[in-house]
Write an enzyme that holds these catalytic residues in place. Structure first.
Site, short mmCIF file in Angstrom:
data_model
loop_
_atom_site.label_atom_id
_atom_site.label_comp_id
_atom_site.label_asym_id
_atom_site.label_seq_id
_atom_site.Cartn_x
_atom_site.Cartn_y
_atom_site.Cartn_z
N HIS A 149 0.83 -1.34 0.11
CA HIS A 149 0.03 0.52 0.32
C HIS A 149 0.18 0.92 0.14
O HIS A 149 0.81 2.20 0.12
CB HIS A 149 -1.14 -0.19 1.09
CG HIS A 149 -1.66 -1.38 1.52
ND1 HIS A 149 -1.21 -1.88 2.00
CD2 HIS A 149 -2.52 -1.86 0.65
CE1 HIS A 149 -2.07 -3.01 2.49
NE2 HIS A 149 -3.17 -3.37 1.06
S1 FES Z 1 2.18 -0.74 3.15
FE1 FES Z 1 0.71 -2.31 3.09
S2 FES Z 1 1.51 -3.64 4.73
FE2 FES Z 1 2.59 -2.63 4.17
#
Ligand code: FES
Ligand code: HEM
Lengths: 184, 430
Positions: A149
């Site tokens: 993410h």
């Molecule tokens: S940014 Fe969501 S798990 Fe690493």
């Protein structure tokens, strides 16, 4: 005692009924509690799982700029031999502006000689967002980047940008010789 | 609604039975259950769902005879089912595709209830039991998806159990307790298998309560007005057994199309790679039926808030009967609400689309601009990211339940309701 005549059986003694009532309730409560405890507790990490919770890592084989990835408690541990450039970059960071303020220094444990060696960084390689494994030498701060993410970590493994709330975790570890680290 | 039983046992054996255990009576009353006479095909999904549950249980019990819940063997055992076990390919495919079909049917069933106001009095509890079934289905689907022990199984389980780690103070211990270790591993797989076996039977028990409640309060219908006379109803058999039967036949053809021609279309290719705790797949995506919730989770930058919103999206369903203030049930007579409902439906698809893509990618491009990268001028697309789009969807999702439904119930001018179901049919309104 003996000269007080109460004809048992004819006369109802309310305290006797209370006694049955309370003792049954107490036994039920204790019974339910002592049954619930093992039922809940069996789900926790078993002894063998916990016993397998420490490993030894030989850091002498790692070259400058290289990273070793070892499995510890089912998660990868990054052992990174940082370059001088990376150490300087981590040192130069203003602590106040960080999401999870921590100096670079605080992320190391003393080596066998009792001093802090800031070239060997030992860290749990798990993104503190939802547990993906970040890729090294990537992201806006040339530290680690989590593709899941989009969390960016600096060369000290501190969170700098993206959804993760915390710095990557430093596990409990000690040097058991000049070159061997015991994690866990 | 169900009224007194009209069953008269004819044969001596039936009479003997009826005095001791009136199970034949129960079955006969069930088949003769008076149903509103204007039910359309959207009402066939209850029957379809029952079939799905039976199919999952049957194929699941068989898969469990060949499956091995161990991290070193699970992946291979599923491949063995697909390649070596006689008709294993069919049963595994029926189970995996069946899960998707089950969710497809449950979503249609739920949107149906939403549209015709079937959650309103006296059907609140019926709706709530339905929500509980949906929750249990989600848990079952998630646990089952872990079992083949592919990359998506492993990383999906890691991400989802990570939600519990976000709970303040107790999070980490709670997560370790759920996993039975420091991370997703063999103890996790074994308990997931055990619970995946258990939950469908819990669902079956909830379904029994659900059907009991339907039979107690009676079915709602497309125009949402109460049944008033016997005229307004038809016995379940043969009228709706036929109608449901036809719908089931069509549904099974779609099911079969996937089972035989597209068994992997609804899955993810990464799950054909063995689970590897040292390597995260580039995009972790859940099964399609969780995508809207995944989009809500990632719409907000804060981890805990994202989780709260995601669970909140399901909690609002439970309290829906008290959020919608309208007296009129069916949206056929609520012209304004109906429009907002269609937007809501559309937003659910939008959220699903967002959930399947990376938040930072562009959903729509509006144009290009030139930027300097390493001293070169390159053209870069500008537009709306999936993150922005999922925020719009999330706001609408909650806005619909928490603002539009309460407010529209007060201010909307509804259309005139027909006097009775029978009259509506004669006037061509049902
Ligand atoms: S940014 Fe969501 S798990 Fe690493
Ligand atoms: C509510 C009903 C059920 C749902 C929604 C469901 C869902 C799922 C899903 C999504 C999978 C992963 C499929 C794959 O990707 O291959 C799966 C696998 C599995 N399920 Fe179920 N299931 C249900 C009922 C059952 C039951 C009742 C059993 C057994 C008693 C069972 C046993 C299994 C087994 C052994 C697997 C692993 C084998 C495989 O992956 O094909 N399931 N289930």
């Amino acid at each position: 005692m003996s000269d007080t005549h109460i004809s048992d059986g004819e006369h109802e003694d309310p305290s006797r009924r209370d006694f049955i009532y309370i003792s049954t309730a107490a036994a039920a409560a204790v019974g339910a509690g002592s049954l619930a405890w093992p039922l809940v507790s069996q789900m926790s990490a078993a002894s063998d799982t916990r016993a397998a919770g420490s490993i030894e890592i030989d850091v002498s084989k790692i070259e400058e700029g290289q990273q070793l990835k070892v499995l510890w408690r089912g998660k990868p541990v990054f052992v990174r031999y940082r370059t001088q450039k990376e150490i300087d970059a981590a040192d130069a960071v203003e602590i106040d502006g960080l999401r999870d303020p921590e100096t670079d220094e605080a992320r190391f444990r003393p080596a066998f000689d009792g001093k802090i060696h800031k070239n060997i960084l030992v860290m749990v390689g798990v993104c503190t967002h939802f547990g993906c494994i970040p890729v090294g030498e990537a992201g806006d701060f040339d530290g680690w980047y989590c593709p899941c993410h989009g969390s960016h970590y600096d060369t000290s493994g501190r969170i700098r940008k993206g959804p993760a709330p915390k710095n990557m975790v430093i596990p409990e570890y000690t040097y058991i010789s000049d070159t061997v680290i015991k994690v866990g | 609604m169900s009224g007194p039983s009209t069953y008269e046992p004819k044969y001596a054996a039936a009479k003997w039975m009826d005095k001791r255990l009136p199970i034949i009576r129960m079955g006969v009353d069930f088949m003769g259950f008076p149903s509103p006479r204007n039910l359309n095909y959207w009402y066939a999904f209850g029957g379809i769902l029952s079939l799905c549950l039976m199919s999952q249980i049957l194929t699941g019990i068989i898969l469990a005879m060949h499956y091995t819940p161990h991290v070193d063997m699970a992946f291979d055992s599923v491949q063995r089912i697909r390649r070596d076990v006689p008709f294993g390919w069919l049963l595994q495919s029926m189970h995996a595709v069946g899960a998707s079909m089950f969710f497809l049917a449950v979503y249609i069933h739920m949107f149906r209830g939403l549209f015709y106001g079937s959650y309103k009095a006296p059907r609140e509890l019926l709706w709530i039991i339905g929500c509980a079934i949906y929750l249990a289905m989600m848990a079952t689907g998630f646990l089952g998806y872990t079992l083949p022990w592919g990359q998506m199984s492993f990383w999906g389980a890691t991400v989802i159990t990570g939600f519990f780690g976000a709970i303040p103070f107790v999070g980490e211990s709670l997560q370790q307790w759920l996993l039975g270790g420091y991370s997703v591993g063999n103890p996790t797989l074994q308990r997931f298998f055990s619970l995946h076996y258990l939950l469908p039977f819990v669902i079956a028990a909830l379904v029994a309560l659900h059907v009991w409640a339907v039979h107690h309060v009676g079915q709602n219908n497309p125009i949402g007005i109460d049944v008033k006379t016997k005229e307004d109803t038809l016995p379940f058999h043969p009228f709706y057994t036929m109608k449901d039967g036809f719908a089931i036949a069509v549904f099974l053809m779609i099911f079969a199309l996937f089972v035989f021609y597209l068994p992997d279309a609804l899955g993810h290719a990464d799950n054909y790679q063995r689970a590897d705790p040292m390597k995260t797949p580039p995009h972790i995506v859940p099964e399609w039926y969780f995508l809207p919730f995944y989009a809500i989770l990632r719409a907000v930058p804060d981890k805990l808030l994202g989780i709260i919103l995601m669970f909140g999206a399901i909690v609002v369903l439970f309290v829906l009967p008290w959020l919608d203030t309208a007296k009129v049930r069916s949206m056929r007579f609520r012209p304004t609400t109906r429009r907002f409902f269609y937007i809501f439906l559309f937003m659910c698809f939008i959220l699903g689309w967002c959930g399947g893509n990376s938040p930072d990618d562009l959903a729509f491009t509006f144009g290009h601009k030139n930027v300097m990268v390493d001293g070169h001028e390159v053209s870069e697309a500008i537009g709306m990211t999936f993150k922005t789009l999922s925020r719009i969807g999330t706001i609408y999702y909650f806005g619909f339940f928490l603002f539009l439904l309460p407010v529209l119930g007060w201010i909307e001018k509804t259309k005139k309701l027909p006097d009775s179901i029978t009259k509506a049919i004669h006037d061509g309104e049902a």
